[in-house]
Design a protein around this motif. Structure first.
Motif, PDB file in Angstrom:
ATOM      1  N   GLY A 279       0.629  -1.352   0.064  1.00 47.04           N
ATOM      2  CA  GLY A 279      -0.274   0.021   0.187  1.00 47.04           C
ATOM      3  C   GLY A 279       0.718   0.866  -0.162  1.00 47.04           C
ATOM      4  O   GLY A 279       0.789   2.328  -0.722  1.00 47.04           O
ATOM      5  N   ALA A 280       2.421   1.146   0.470  1.00 50.37           N
ATOM      6  CA  ALA A 280       2.915   2.135   0.923  1.00 50.37           C
ATOM      7  C   ALA A 280       3.741   2.658  -0.285  1.00 50.37           C
ATOM      8  O   ALA A 280       3.507   3.918  -1.032  1.00 50.37           O
ATOM      9  CB  ALA A 280       4.225   2.102   1.676  1.00 50.37           C
ATOM     10  N   LEU A 281       3.778   1.366  -1.226  1.00 52.95           N
ATOM     11  CA  LEU A 281       4.178   1.151  -2.873  1.00 52.95           C
ATOM     12  C   LEU A 281       3.451   2.568  -3.140  1.00 52.95           C
ATOM     13  O   LEU A 281       3.915   3.502  -4.563  1.00 52.95           O
ATOM     14  CB  LEU A 281       5.080   0.453  -3.146  1.00 52.95           C
ATOM     15  CG  LEU A 281       6.945  -0.293  -2.410  1.00 52.95           C
ATOM     16  CD1 LEU A 281       6.647  -1.651  -2.697  1.00 52.95           C
ATOM     17  CD2 LEU A 281       7.347   1.206  -2.374  1.00 52.95           C
ATOM     18  N   LEU A 282       1.839   1.893  -3.271  1.00 51.84           N
ATOM     19  CA  LEU A 282       1.050   2.436  -4.423  1.00 51.84           C
ATOM     20  C   LEU A 282       0.973   3.772  -4.636  1.00 51.84           C
ATOM     21  O   LEU A 282       0.454   4.925  -5.111  1.00 51.84           O
ATOM     22  CB  LEU A 282      -0.159   1.609  -4.317  1.00 51.84           C
ATOM     23  CG  LEU A 282       0.119  -0.211  -4.840  1.00 51.84           C
ATOM     24  CD1 LEU A 282      -1.898  -0.050  -4.790  1.00 51.84           C
ATOM     25  CD2 LEU A 282       0.082  -0.580  -6.223  1.00 51.84           C
ATOM     26  N   ALA A 283       0.926   3.667  -3.006  1.00 52.30           N
ATOM     27  CA  ALA A 283       0.669   5.221  -2.429  1.00 52.30           C
ATOM     28  C   ALA A 283       2.270   7.035  -3.616  1.00 52.30           C
ATOM     29  O   ALA A 283       1.358   7.362  -4.460  1.00 52.30           O
ATOM     30  CB  ALA A 283       0.598   5.630  -0.851  1.00 52.30           C
ATOM     31  N   ILE A 284       2.939   5.615  -3.238  1.00 50.14           N
ATOM     32  CA  ILE A 284       4.645   6.357  -3.758  1.00 50.14           C
ATOM     33  C   ILE A 284       4.538   7.064  -5.076  1.00 50.14           C
ATOM     34  O   ILE A 284       4.216   7.386  -5.618  1.00 50.14           O
ATOM     35  CB  ILE A 284       5.713   6.377  -3.252  1.00 50.14           C
ATOM     36  CG1 ILE A 284       5.574   6.215  -1.736  1.00 50.14           C
ATOM     37  CG2 ILE A 284       6.757   6.481  -4.015  1.00 50.14           C
ATOM     38  CD1 ILE A 284       6.888   5.558  -1.293  1.00 50.14           C
ATOM     39  N   PHE A 285       4.217   5.537  -5.985  1.00 48.36           N
ATOM     40  CA  PHE A 285       3.942   5.374  -7.217  1.00 48.36           C
ATOM     41  C   PHE A 285       2.545   6.386  -8.006  1.00 48.36           C
ATOM     42  O   PHE A 285       2.918   6.818  -8.793  1.00 48.36           O
ATOM     43  CB  PHE A 285       2.869   4.158  -8.271  1.00 48.36           C
ATOM     44  CG  PHE A 285       4.054   3.170  -7.406  1.00 48.36           C
ATOM     45  CD1 PHE A 285       5.621   3.171  -7.533  1.00 48.36           C
ATOM     46  CD2 PHE A 285       3.261   1.445  -7.197  1.00 48.36           C
ATOM     47  CE1 PHE A 285       6.363   2.245  -6.989  1.00 48.36           C
ATOM     48  CE2 PHE A 285       4.229   0.212  -7.464  1.00 48.36           C
ATOM     49  CZ  PHE A 285       5.811   0.960  -6.943  1.00 48.36           C
ATOM     50  N   GLY A 286       2.020   6.827  -7.012  1.00 46.64           N
ATOM     51  CA  GLY A 286       1.178   7.772  -7.535  1.00 46.64           C
ATOM     52  C   GLY A 286       1.041   9.175  -7.364  1.00 46.64           C
ATOM     53  O   GLY A 286       0.520   9.657  -7.855  1.00 46.64           O
TER      54      GLY A 286
END
Length: 552
Positions: A279-286
């Motif tokens: 979830g943290a990685l997906l937030a950064i990707f966005g």
């Protein structure tokens, strides 16, 4: 420097350096080639920017599948070699003047990068997972990132020289040679890779490949076709009724939907201990999508600024030196042919056919009247693609300083976490756009050319932001990704880059629609400030996830 890092680092550094030599040589001349009326395709600024944006978007979209194939089937070594060879062939074909050949070459580069890019970055991270190197991962990625930019810096000088001496075809071929050198260097380091290049295979709970084809790749193709064919509401501002600006943009955005949904499903299907890191990685990707949207203007809008709005004239010693290095374009000024057109050609209709006729070197369009040369005289200018070396030049200069700065803080237990570095990288990048706002004012909104120092200053500031963000992004993916999907998540980072790249093309294609060019840069500033505020809002939760994993 090297003795404190894995023995494989110099080989990966040099492989990536030569791979980026080829890629950025090609990118540095790509839009200039497309717009060349005599030897290129005589595209308008909008047409060239749209194709450029679609191309670099797809280049960074394919790492999604390339990382997955490497993880499960080919391993990293085979994937990197295959990718490098495909890209090299693509560069060679790109210079042959045929639209069919151009699109074939672009396809090879797109597919090749999908195999090469995520897997060499993941392979590097594998070495830093060992206990003795774990605390040097950020530093290792910074060094690796400097390799990228050494290649990106030197390539434009070769591109200019080959273009001036032999033409566009041989400049593209030089890019291909660089790529092949990178593959050879990678293979020379094989003995230092050990089992780090081995495939991980399909893990329990992984989606079977046939399901990925059926539920992700096939839907992406279908959605892309729908995006290409579907039309929005026609208006005076949008007579062709595009939804997002062009058919290619519509198709790309629609095609991304199944892939984005797939990455979202990784979070919902993850084990409890993997859910928060994913979830943290997906937030950064966005968040970083908006960084890439502005940063990748270097090959389109900022390349256009260097070409049309920057004073590139050389005189005296500087002209003599540049001429010896074969970095000079020679332009002939003809007073009677000068007209203030927005493009370097006029579109005429004759017998039902559209003919594009060259009027005069566009360089003279906004030269101050007092600085115009005598009629019939020659003017010497440094090749426009050389402005593409300013950013990598700053990276080479600033990387050791940034690494030393963070090393200094680490020794005093004050080094910020990787997400914190990314947040400040976004803020610094936003500030860089203000330099271009000032440049527009200095040039009276493009009516007069300005000095190259505006570009140097802009790139200098955004490079600091880049060094805080881009290598840190590669590092955090390696730190937080569950082991079995590391390359897949690295593909997610490049998916975010891909979407940002396409948005960059959309932004650049709107350049001519802004009467006040400062407004164009104010939009970019607003996008980066929005991303900055969002990242700082997420920072507490992201740092908490990092702490739970026992990493910074």
């Amino acid at each position: 420097m090297w003795n404190k890092h894995p023995k494989a680092l110099p080989y990966l550094f040099l492989s990536e350096m030569w791979e980026r030599f080829g890629y950025y040589l090609m990118i540095g001349i790509f839009t200039l080639y497309l717009k060349d009326v005599e030897a290129g395709y005589a595209m308008t600024e909008k047409e060239a920017s749209d194709l450029y944006g679609t191309f670099i978007a797809l280049v960074f979209l394919t790492p999604f599948i390339g990382g997955l194939v490497a993880d499960r089937y080919l391993g990293y070594r085979k994937s990197i070699v295959i990718g490098g060879l495909l890209m090299g062939v693509g560069y060679f074909l790109m210079g042959f003047h045929s639209l069919t050949m151009l699109y074939t070459a672009m396809t090879l580069v797109i597919v090749g990068n999908g195999f090469f890019k995520p897997n060499i970055s993941t392979l590097l991270g594998n070495f830093y997972n060992d206990a003795q190197y774990k605390d040097k991962k950020d530093e290792g990625y910074n060094i690796f990132y400097m390799g990228i930019n050494v290649g990106a810096f030197i390539c434009n000088f070769f591109g200019a020289a080959f273009k001036i001496l032999f033409g566009w075809k041989y400049a593209f071929m030089a890019a291909g040679v660089g790529m092949f050198i990178g593959v050879v260097i990678f293979l020379l380091g094989t003995k230092h890779y050990g089992d780090k290049t081995d495939k991980k295979g399909t893990q329990p709970g992984d989606m079977p490949f046939y399901k990925i084809v059926l539920f992700i790749l096939l839907p992406s193709v279908v959605f892309g076709i729908i995006g290409w064919m579907i039309k929005g509401v026609a208006s005076d501002a949008n007579p062709d009724s595009y939804i997002f600006g062009s058919d290619s943009t519509d198709a790309f955005i629609f095609a991304c939907i199944p892939v984005i949904l797939f990455y979202a499903s990784l979070y919902f299907r993850a084990k409890p201990d993997e859910k928060r890191p994913i979830g943290a990685l997906l937030a950064i990707f966005g968040v970083v999508i908006l960084f890439w949207a502005v940063f990748k203007l270097n090959g389109s809008a900022l390349n256009n600024w260097g070409d049309k709005y920057t004073d590139r004239q050389l005189e005296g010693k500087s002209q003599q030196i540049a001429s010896k290095l074969i970095l000079v374009d020679t332009l002939t000024y003809k007073k009677d042919s000068v007209a203030l057109y927005d493009e370097a050609f006029r579109i005429q209709k004759a017998d039902g056919k559209v003919i594009k006729t060259y009027d005069y070197p566009l360089y003279f369009r906004n030269v101050h009247k007092e600085k115009l040369p005598e009629d019939g005289s020659k003017v010497y200018t440094w090749s426009a693609n050389l402005s593409q070396s300013i950013n990598p030049g700053w990276v080479i200069i600033l990387t050791p300083l940034v690494v030393a700065f963070f090393t200094f803080l680490r020794q005093r237990q004050k080094e910020p976490t990787t997400p914190t570095k990314i947040a400040f990288g976004l803020l610094i990048s936003a500030l860089s756009v203000l330099v271009m706002v000032a440049a527009v004012q200095a040039g009276s909104n493009g009516a007069e050319k300005v000095g190259v120092w505006w570009l140097v200053a802009n790139y200098g500031v955004i490079t600091i932001g880049e060094l805080f963000l881009s290598p840190m992004g590669l590092s955090i993916v390696s730190k937080l990704s569950p082991t079995k999907i590391t390359s897949l998540m690295m593909g997610g980072w490049f998916l975010a880059t891909s979407i940002g790249n396409k948005l960059s093309g959309v932004l650049a294609s709107m350049w001519d629609s802004y009467t006040n060019k400062a407004d164009f840069f104010w939009v970019n500033f607003g996008l980066l400030m929005f991303a900055t505020l969002l990242m700082f809002a997420l920072l507490k939760q992201l740092n908490k996830v990092m702490a739970e994993k026992g990493i910074r």
